[in-house]
Every structure is written in structure tokens, then in C-alpha cells.
Design a protein around this motif. Structure first.
Motif, mmCIF file in Angstrom:
data_model
loop_
_atom_site.group_PDB
_atom_site.id
_atom_site.type_symbol
_atom_site.label_atom_id
_atom_site.label_comp_id
_atom_site.label_asym_id
_atom_site.label_seq_id
_atom_site.Cartn_x
_atom_site.Cartn_y
_atom_site.Cartn_z
ATOM 1 N N ARG A 24 37.402 37.298 49.017
ATOM 2 C CA ARG A 24 38.261 36.442 48.175
ATOM 3 C C ARG A 24 38.147 36.810 46.706
ATOM 4 O O ARG A 24 39.146 36.799 45.977
ATOM 5 N N ASP A 25 36.943 37.120 46.257
ATOM 6 C CA ASP A 25 36.776 37.520 44.860
ATOM 7 C C ASP A 25 37.474 38.846 44.578
ATOM 8 O O ASP A 25 38.096 39.027 43.531
ATOM 9 N N LEU A 26 37.375 39.788 45.520
ATOM 10 C CA LEU A 26 38.037 41.079 45.345
ATOM 11 C C LEU A 26 39.549 40.916 45.285
ATOM 12 O O LEU A 26 40.226 41.621 44.525
ATOM 13 N N GLU A 27 40.096 40.007 46.067
ATOM 14 C CA GLU A 27 41.542 39.776 46.052
ATOM 15 C C GLU A 27 42.009 39.347 44.670
ATOM 16 O O GLU A 27 43.113 39.694 44.235
ATOM 17 N N ARG A 28 41.151 38.627 43.965
ATOM 18 C CA ARG A 28 41.502 38.157 42.630
ATOM 19 C C ARG A 28 41.238 39.211 41.552
ATOM 20 O O ARG A 28 42.029 39.353 40.607
ATOM 21 N N SER A 29 40.151 39.967 41.691
ATOM 22 C CA SER A 29 39.741 40.855 40.603
ATOM 23 C C SER A 29 40.347 42.251 40.654
ATOM 24 O O SER A 29 40.670 42.832 39.610
ATOM 25 N N PRO A 83 34.210 61.397 32.964
ATOM 26 C CA PRO A 83 32.931 61.465 32.237
ATOM 27 C C PRO A 83 32.291 60.104 32.011
ATOM 28 O O PRO A 83 31.086 60.031 31.772
ATOM 29 N N TYR A 84 33.080 59.026 32.069
ATOM 30 C CA TYR A 84 32.565 57.686 31.833
ATOM 31 C C TYR A 84 32.859 56.795 33.037
ATOM 32 O O TYR A 84 33.872 56.978 33.729
ATOM 33 N N VAL A 85 31.978 55.833 33.267
ATOM 34 C CA VAL A 85 32.141 54.893 34.371
ATOM 35 C C VAL A 85 31.935 53.484 33.846
ATOM 36 O O VAL A 85 30.930 53.200 33.174
ATOM 37 N N ALA A 86 32.893 52.615 34.150
ATOM 38 C CA ALA A 86 32.785 51.204 33.803
ATOM 39 C C ALA A 86 32.400 50.430 35.056
ATOM 40 O O ALA A 86 33.049 50.565 36.094
ATOM 41 N N PHE A 87 31.353 49.630 34.953
ATOM 42 C CA PHE A 87 30.948 48.829 36.097
ATOM 43 C C PHE A 87 31.673 47.482 36.080
ATOM 44 O O PHE A 87 31.961 46.924 35.017
ATOM 45 N N ALA A 88 31.945 46.973 37.254
ATOM 46 C CA ALA A 88 32.477 45.623 37.401
ATOM 47 C C ALA A 88 31.895 45.034 38.668
ATOM 48 O O ALA A 88 31.608 45.758 39.631
ATOM 49 N N ASP A 89 31.697 43.723 38.674
ATOM 50 C CA ASP A 89 31.323 43.034 39.895
ATOM 51 C C ASP A 89 32.596 42.598 40.605
ATOM 52 O O ASP A 89 33.695 42.692 40.049
ATOM 53 N N ASP A 90 32.457 42.092 41.812
ATOM 54 C CA ASP A 90 33.649 41.659 42.536
ATOM 55 C C ASP A 90 34.289 40.430 41.903
ATOM 56 O O ASP A 90 35.435 40.095 42.203
ATOM 57 N N ASP A 91 33.560 39.753 40.984
ATOM 58 C CA ASP A 91 34.118 38.592 40.306
ATOM 59 C C ASP A 91 34.303 38.838 38.807
ATOM 60 O O ASP A 91 34.290 37.913 38.001
ATOM 61 N N SER A 92 34.454 40.106 38.424
ATOM 62 C CA SER A 92 34.658 40.423 37.010
ATOM 63 C C SER A 92 35.693 41.531 36.853
ATOM 64 O O SER A 92 36.002 42.249 37.806
ATOM 65 N N TRP A 93 36.229 41.653 35.635
ATOM 66 C CA TRP A 93 37.190 42.719 35.327
ATOM 67 C C TRP A 93 37.218 42.921 33.817
ATOM 68 O O TRP A 93 36.780 42.071 33.042
#
Length: 294
Positions: A24-29, A83-93
Motif C-alpha cells: 500500500r505504501d509503494l502504491e502511494r510513493s 554516478p549518484y543514488v538517492a535512497f527512499a523508503d516505501d513511505d517516502s519520496w
């Protein structure tokens, strides 16, 4: 700053999302991410991987088949082509345009390995308290960095330079999850890399209701002690262990869980260079601490 296009930013930054049983969080983010996205699934049992492939075909899904904790991000970074990677959680963007700005800052600051952004929490977009701590860091601002120097960050609000991240080993299986950023941060600093807070780069975090507050408090105690064993002097380890023992049921439970992982932590122990240890102590001294002359 450059006037490069968003398409160019997409060629510079990949978003890596680590998730487990958060369909459900992934569907939103997931619809909110810009640029290429890699989802690393930590052995979900809720059908998340199949759902994401069906609903978001542009997202690359990597199924681990088991829970690797924060190490799942390492898998995503290794598969990234940017060259760069941005991290996100399933409830963040990340906020619109934030990754383009982050890429520009990393381009302009070759020593910068971790850019820690401003984290806005919930629909009301409250700044996470850690933002004020990073903005007021007593470590000051080095001339070759875009903001105050830090020795910690929130993974879901950080953009990393891929090569030094991998060279430092990424996140490890000793700490596993929660508070996993500190060991990586001090190792990058020990290798001469910079970590800085950039308030103009913003991310959004809408914490999932599927959380275990008690479990997280126990993890905080466990992982702070394990991180100390991995990198800090023995007197620091002793103080943290004593504080945990006196910390009531949560502290004692965290201490017990730390003891189970102690052999792995001891096998990987190495102390920090004096300058990095001094910086870490300065941060522990709290607001108003005065840095030593460099």
C-alpha cells in the motif's frame, strides 16, 4: 548551478527503494519518484513485487527472497547505472526537482559523498527534528562542501556518490536495520570524503502506520551499542553498555540483542582516525560545542 534538464538529471541519479510487505505504501510513493527507480524487495509475502511489475512497469524490481535489512540498498546501488543514488523508503519520496539539484551539488563538490537533504514529515510537512541538528552542526561548513558537515544522516533523505559508498561497504549486516547510517558515515569521513546537509534539497516522509514503536526503541539501543563496538574506543562502548543496562526493560532487551551480534561486531572492529573520533565526540557534546582548531 547548471541549467541541465530533468532528463539529464535522470541520467545522473537513480532512486533505490528497499521494501518489505509495504504494498500500500509503494502504491502511494512510487508514482512520485523522478528518474530511474530500482525497488529491492526484502522477501515480501504480500505480493509487492508482482504488483509493482504490473502497476509500475518502469520500475526495476529485484527480489532478494529474504530480508537483508539495510543491506538491500547495497544491491540496488550495485545495479544502478548512474554516478549518484538517492535512497527512499516505501513511505517516502523526493520533492519535484530535488534530485536534479542534488546532482548539481554533487557535480560541483567532488569530495562530497553523502548529501543529506531536508526531510518533511506528514501532510503538514513538518521538518524532521534531525534537520535542525544537521543545520546547526558544530562541525561547521568546509569550503568545498555545499552545507554544514555531518557525521550522520537519514537514509531516506540522502543522495550518495555511488563509488565511495560501495568502497566503504555500504550498509552492513551487523547493525542490519535502524540507525545503520552512523557506521557508514564515519567510515566515509575516515576515508577523507565529505558529508553535508543541504536544506534546499527536500524529501517527503509519510511514516507508514505499520510500525512497531517498542521494537524500534530496542533496535536503537542495540544498534547504537553495536556501532560503538565497531568503531569507537572501549570507554565509549562501556558507557553505552552501562546506560543500556540502566535503561529499563527496553535498554536491557537492546543489550541482550546486541550481545547476540557481538562476535560479528568484534570481527569487524577498527577504531576511527583521531580527527573523526574528535568530530564524533563534538557532536555528542550537543549544541553550543566549540570545534577544536583544525
Amino acid at each position: 548551478m547548471s541549467t541541465l534538464t530533468r532528463d539529464d538529471a535522470a541520467r545522473r541519479v537513480t532512486v533505490v527503494v528497499a521494501s518489505r510487505d509495504r504494498r500500500r505504501d509503494l502504491e502511494r510513493s512510487l508514482p512520485r519518484h523522478e528518474g530511474p527507480v530500482i525497488l529491492v524487495d526484502n522477501g515480501s509475502a504480500d505480493g509487492s513485487p508482482a504488483f509493482v511489475r504490473r502497476r509500475f512497469p518502469h520500475v526495476r524490481v529485484i527480489e532478494l527472497g529474504r530480508n537483508l535489512g539495510a543491506q538491500a540498498r547495497n544491491v540496488g546501488v550495485r545495479h544502478a547505472d548512474t554516478p549518484y543514488v538517492a535512497f527512499a523508503d516505501d513511505d517516502s519520496w523526493w520533492a519535484p526537482g530535488a534530485l536534479e539539484l542534488a546532482a548539481d551539488l554533487l557535480d560541483a563538490c567532488p569530495r562530497l559523498a553523502v548529501l543529506a537533504g531536508r526531510m518533511l514529515v506528514g501532510p503538514e510537512e513538518r521538518p524532521d527534528p534531525i534537520c535542525a541538528d544537521m543545520a546547526g552542526s558544530p562541525l561547521g561548513t568546509d569550503p568545498d562542501l555545499p552545507g554544514p558537515s555531518v557525521l550522520g544522516f537519514m537514509a531516506c533523505g540522502a543522495v550518495v556518490r555511488r563509488e565511495p559508498y560501495l568502497a566503504a561497504g555500504g550498509f552492513d549486516d551487523v547493525v542490519f536495520f535502524y540507525g545503520e547510517e552512523e557506521r557508514l558515515a564515519v567510515d566515509l569521513a575516515a576515508a577523507g570524503w565529505g558529508l553535508a546537509y543541504a536544506e534546499e534539497v527536500a524529501a517527503h516522509h509519510h511514516p507508514s502506520p505499520a510500525r512497531d514503536p517498542h521494537g524500534r526503541r530496542v533496535l536503537a539501543v542495540r544498534n547504537a551499542l553495536l556501532t560503538a563496538v565497531l568503531r569507537r574506543p572501549w570507554p565509549v562502548v562501556a558507557r553505552q553498555a552501562l546506560a543500556a543496562a540502566r535503561g529499563g526493560p527496553v535498554g536491557r532487551e537492546g543489550l541482550w540483542h546486541a550481545a547476540r551480534r557481538l562476535p560479528r561486531a568484534l570481527a569487524r572492529r577498527r577504531t576511527l582516525p583521531p580527527a573523526v573520533e574528535a568530530a564524533r565526540r563534538l557532536l555528542e557534546a550537543g549544541p553550543g560545542a566549540v570545534p577544536a582548531t583544525r
